[in-house]
Design a protein around this motif. Structure first.
Motif, PDB file in Angstrom:
ATOM      1  N   PHE A  84      42.071  36.355  30.552  1.00 24.39           N
ATOM      2  CA  PHE A  84      40.900  37.093  30.091  1.00 24.39           C
ATOM      3  C   PHE A  84      41.247  38.568  30.085  1.00 24.39           C
ATOM      4  CE2 PHE A  84      37.082  39.575  31.020  1.00 24.39           C
ATOM      5  CZ  PHE A  84      36.283  39.199  29.949  1.00 24.39           C
ATOM      6  N   VAL A  85      40.980  39.218  28.970  1.00 20.58           N
ATOM      7  CA  VAL A  85      41.221  40.644  28.861  1.00 20.58           C
ATOM      8  C   VAL A  85      39.866  41.311  28.686  1.00 20.58           C
ATOM      9  CG1 VAL A  85      42.354  42.461  27.549  1.00 20.58           C
ATOM     10  CG2 VAL A  85      43.469  40.250  27.798  1.00 20.58           C
ATOM     11  N   GLY A  86      39.497  42.080  29.674  1.00 23.86           N
ATOM     12  CA  GLY A  86      38.211  42.762  29.617  1.00 23.86           C
ATOM     13  C   GLY A  86      37.846  43.296  30.981  1.00 23.86           C
ATOM     14  N   THR A  87      36.628  43.807  31.087  1.00 22.32           N
ATOM     15  CA  THR A  87      36.166  44.359  32.353  1.00 22.32           C
ATOM     16  C   THR A  87      35.573  43.261  33.213  1.00 22.32           C
ATOM     17  OG1 THR A  87      33.967  44.833  31.512  1.00 22.32           O
ATOM     18  CG2 THR A  87      35.641  46.553  31.228  1.00 22.32           C
ATOM     19  N   THR A  88      35.367  43.562  34.483  1.00 25.25           N
ATOM     20  CA  THR A  88      34.783  42.569  35.378  1.00 25.25           C
ATOM     21  C   THR A  88      33.348  42.247  34.993  1.00 25.25           C
ATOM     22  OG1 THR A  88      34.222  44.332  36.938  1.00 25.25           O
ATOM     23  CG2 THR A  88      36.264  43.114  37.337  1.00 25.25           C
ATOM     24  N   SER A  89      32.625  43.230  34.494  1.00 29.21           N
ATOM     25  CA  SER A  89      31.243  42.963  34.085  1.00 29.21           C
ATOM     26  C   SER A  89      31.213  42.042  32.864  1.00 29.21           C
ATOM     27  CB  SER A  89      30.494  44.264  33.799  1.00 29.21           C
ATOM     28  OG  SER A  89      31.110  44.976  32.748  1.00 29.21           O
ATOM     29  N   GLU A  90      32.151  42.213  31.948  1.00 29.32           N
ATOM     30  CA  GLU A  90      32.232  41.308  30.799  1.00 29.32           C
ATOM     31  C   GLU A  90      32.589  39.901  31.248  1.00 29.32           C
ATOM     32  OE1 GLU A  90      35.155  43.332  28.490  1.00 29.32           O
ATOM     33  OE2 GLU A  90      33.690  44.443  27.319  1.00 29.32           O
TER      34      GLU A  90
END
Length: 151
Positions: free
Chosen positions: A129-135
């Motif tokens: 998964f590439v993204g922020t923790t909130s995403e």
């Protein structure tokens, strides 16, 4: 007759465009190559053909061995027995080729099965998964609600 000539000209122009489009599609198809289903069908067809040919050759070699055995026993000549031995060796090699063909097919079928699960859905391992923790939290919750604050 002007209307008729205009219609013929328009038809000719459209036909030329259709020919160009079909030629472009043929070029694209040749670049893409055969589909997976076509490859599987061709592989299966080739397997059946090779298997049938090897079986026919084995049957023919059995007849040749029987004939050569009779000839060798009647002639009692060393060369006849040498040829008989060669025929027997080749028949054994053809049997081995038949077994090798079966092993190759089994390996192909297993590799196809390991790539897909039931229903033709492919399995993905080691997804990242590439993204922020909130995403990521939103994704895991399955909704667009506010992320959970763990602090």
């Amino acid at each position: 007759m002007g209307k008729k000539d205009d219609m013929i000209t328009a038809l000719q122009k459209n036909l030329d465009e259709v020919k160009k489009t079909s030629e472009e599609l043929a070029t694209v198809d040749s670049l893409i190559g055969p589909s997976d289903a076509q490859l599987i069908d061709e592989t299966e067809e080739d397997y059946r053909y090779a298997r049938d040919r090897i079986k026919k050759l084995i049957e023919t070699s059995e007849i040749a061995i029987e004939s050569m055995a009779c000839l060798a026993s009647d002639a009692e000549h060393p060369r006849a027995f040498e040829v008989l031995g060669t025929l027997i060796k080749q028949a054994a090699e053809m049997n081995q080729q038949l077994l090798d063909l079966q092993k190759q097919r089994k390996a192909l079928v297993q590799s196809e099965d390991s790539n897909t699960t039931e229903g033709g859905v492919s399995t993905t391992n080691n997804a990242i998964f590439v993204g922020t923790t909130s995403e990521l939290q939103k994704f895991l919750q399955g909704s667009d609600s506010e992320p959970i604050d763990l602090n």
